[in-house]
Design an enzyme around this catalytic site. Structure first.
Site, PDB file in Angstrom:
ATOM      1  N   PHE A 117       4.416  64.291  52.341  1.00 17.92           N
ATOM      2  CA  PHE A 117       3.680  65.557  53.130  1.00 17.92           C
ATOM      3  C   PHE A 117       4.127  66.768  52.825  1.00 17.92           C
ATOM      4  O   PHE A 117       5.411  67.230  53.300  1.00 17.92           O
ATOM      5  CB  PHE A 117       3.774  65.234  54.627  1.00 17.92           C
ATOM      6  CG  PHE A 117       3.135  66.083  55.564  1.00 17.92           C
ATOM      7  CD1 PHE A 117       1.838  65.927  55.896  1.00 17.92           C
ATOM      8  CD2 PHE A 117       3.892  67.430  56.070  1.00 17.92           C
ATOM      9  CE1 PHE A 117       1.094  66.693  56.703  1.00 17.92           C
ATOM     10  CE2 PHE A 117       2.918  68.027  56.830  1.00 17.92           C
ATOM     11  CZ  PHE A 117       1.532  67.938  57.136  1.00 17.92           C
TER      12      PHE A 117
ATOM     13  N   ASP B  13      11.110  70.500  48.163  1.00 18.65           N
ATOM     14  CA  ASP B  13      10.414  70.748  49.389  1.00 18.65           C
ATOM     15  C   ASP B  13      11.467  70.536  50.475  1.00 18.65           C
ATOM     16  O   ASP B  13      11.466  69.401  51.081  1.00 18.65           O
ATOM     17  CB  ASP B  13       9.490  69.948  49.542  1.00 18.65           C
ATOM     18  CG  ASP B  13       8.306  70.460  50.835  1.00 18.65           C
ATOM     19  OD1 ASP B  13       9.304  71.079  51.580  1.00 18.65           O
ATOM     20  OD2 ASP B  13       7.417  70.157  51.013  1.00 18.65           O
TER      21      ASP B  13
ATOM     22  N   LYS C  59       9.772  76.576  58.336  1.00 17.03           N
ATOM     23  CA  LYS C  59      10.115  76.046  59.426  1.00 17.03           C
ATOM     24  C   LYS C  59      11.283  77.022  59.931  1.00 17.03           C
ATOM     25  O   LYS C  59      11.229  77.809  60.533  1.00 17.03           O
ATOM     26  CB  LYS C  59      10.277  74.538  59.493  1.00 17.03           C
ATOM     27  CG  LYS C  59       8.757  73.806  59.183  1.00 17.03           C
ATOM     28  CD  LYS C  59       8.972  72.360  59.599  1.00 17.03           C
ATOM     29  CE  LYS C  59       7.701  71.570  59.383  1.00 17.03           C
ATOM     30  NZ  LYS C  59       6.534  71.993  60.018  1.00 17.03           N
TER      31      LYS C  59
END
Length: 409
Positions: free
Chosen positions: A141, A229, A258
């Protein structure tokens, strides 16, 4: 009709149904706790998918944002501003890198990393135009743009969004032999391997020991970029600043987001070397809001917080306790023997697989909500636990007590 019911009904009537949130309407939050419009308090055990690593309303971050709001919030990259250089240099230093390309959202940062790898492949490695290949893992994801979902294996993410972007090869996550075969098949056209060091959306999947180090060795030997990531796994969540550090691995490129914005503003970045990010020329890539003064001010305070090591240590120590307690639930006779099939994770981050006969992940999440704990399900039978790193041991234990009660009920 209650305030909660009215708010949810209005949202259902006037917003696209691309999410299925739990039926709670948050009105305020502080630390690890949230309060809804009815005045009920909930322990946040999700932390905005790691965007809120440092808690709701962190005073250092709020003060940094307030101070910057009084000065200047946006210039666009048409001009310099006085927070930009400091942000880039300090983030590069935190990552052990040299250059930063700031964006806003995680998906934008991943898109930037994809474009960067291709451009590096053509300008530095000498790959023929249009032939660049990037190797990715299944169950990944990395976001929801059309390019990113083109290399997703999640039917919900892909269905009805084609045609898909070519140039990606998908291999099983954690399978080093499959990775080596894919790199060999791509040959000189391989420009990058893009991986989550821990797959969050897939259920907090931790790869086998040695996997990341093996990928690092394979990519280095073939002059291929290793892109990590760390949007969810980075910035303290796993007990270290970056999840790659658990294997002593330094990638060529970090993708961050984030928690970099402290749960205050969206901030993301691609961080790498002069050789990699130096391929860009003016006009080839950009973002109006990327690297804006407000974002830089908040992110600089995040970097300062991380430099103390306090939150990495908290995540490591409380994470050890979390996983010890969750491990007791696996095949525990006290909890219907097998209500929990498996527990995975690292630091203050866990995926808990619920036996489908005991309930779906959604049902368990709803029952926990009724007891004042907020988590979120994924892939049907899994719940994810990722509280803010400011959570106290007492509150963490209380949340775990509620999970035990739900499983025993």
């Amino acid at each position: 009709m209650t305030s909660t019911e009215r708010a949810i009904a209005a949202a259902e009537a006037h917003s696209a149904h691309n999410y299925h949130p739990l039926p709670v309407v948050v009105a305020s939050a502080e630390g690890a706790w949230m309060t809804d419009v009815e005045g009920r308090r909930y322990l946040d055990m999700l932390a905005g998918y790691s965007a809120l690593n440092f808690g709701h309303g962190n005073r250092r971050l709020i003060d940094a944002a307030k101070a910057q709001l009084e000065r200047v919030t946006l210039t666009s990259r048409a001009f310099h501003h006085d927070r930009f250089a400091t942000f880039c240099s300090q983030l590069a230093e935190l990552c052990g890198m040299e250059m930063v390309l700031p964006m806003n959202t995680g998906a934008e940062a991943v898109e930037t990393a994809v474009k960067t790898a291709r451009k590096w492949g053509y300008r530095v490695k000498g790959v023929s135009d249009g032939r660049a290949k990037i190797i990715v893992a299944d169950n990944n994801f990395h976001g929801r743009t059309t390019t990113i979902i083109s290399f997703s294996t999640d039917p919900e993410a892909r269905a009805d969004f084609g045609p898909y972007t070519p140039g990606f090869e998908i291999v099983p996550y954690g399978d080093l032999a499959a990775m080596e075969a894919a790199l060999d098949a791509a040959g000189e056209d391989a420009v990058a391997v893009l991986l989550e060091p821990i797959q969050g959306e897939a259920g907090v999947l931790v790869p086998p020991d040695g996997y990341l180090a093996g990928v690092r060795e394979l990519t280095r030997a073939r002059n291929v970029l290793f892109i990590a990531d760390e949007i969810q796994s980075g910035l303290g969540r796993t007990g270290k600043t970056f999840a790659c550090e658990h294997e002593g691995v330094a990638p060529d490129v970090y993708v961050l987001g984030k928690a970099l914005g402290g749960g205050v503003v969206p901030v993301s970045a691609v961080v790498s070397s002069h050789e990699v990010l130096g391929v860009y020329r003016p006009g080839e890539h950009g973002s109006t809001f990327g690297g804006n003064p407000l974002a830089c001010a908040v992110a600089l305070e995040v970097i300062a917080i991380l430099r103390t090591g306090e939150f990495q240590q908290r995540a490591a120590e409380l994470g050890e306790h979390l996983h010890s307690e969750l491990g007791l639930l696996v095949d525990s006779p006290a909890h219907r023997s097998g209500s929990v099939r498996a527990v995975r994770g690292r630091g203050l981050w866990a995926g808990v697989d619920i036996d489908p006969s005991h309930g779906t992940g959604r049902q368990i999440s709803e029952k926990l909500m009724e007891r004042g704990v907020l988590v979120k399900d994924t892939h049907g039978s899994t719940i994810r636990i990722a509280p803010p790193l400011v959570i106290s041991k007492e509150d963490l234990d209380w949340g775990l007590d509620q999970l035990r009660a739900v499983l025993a009920g």
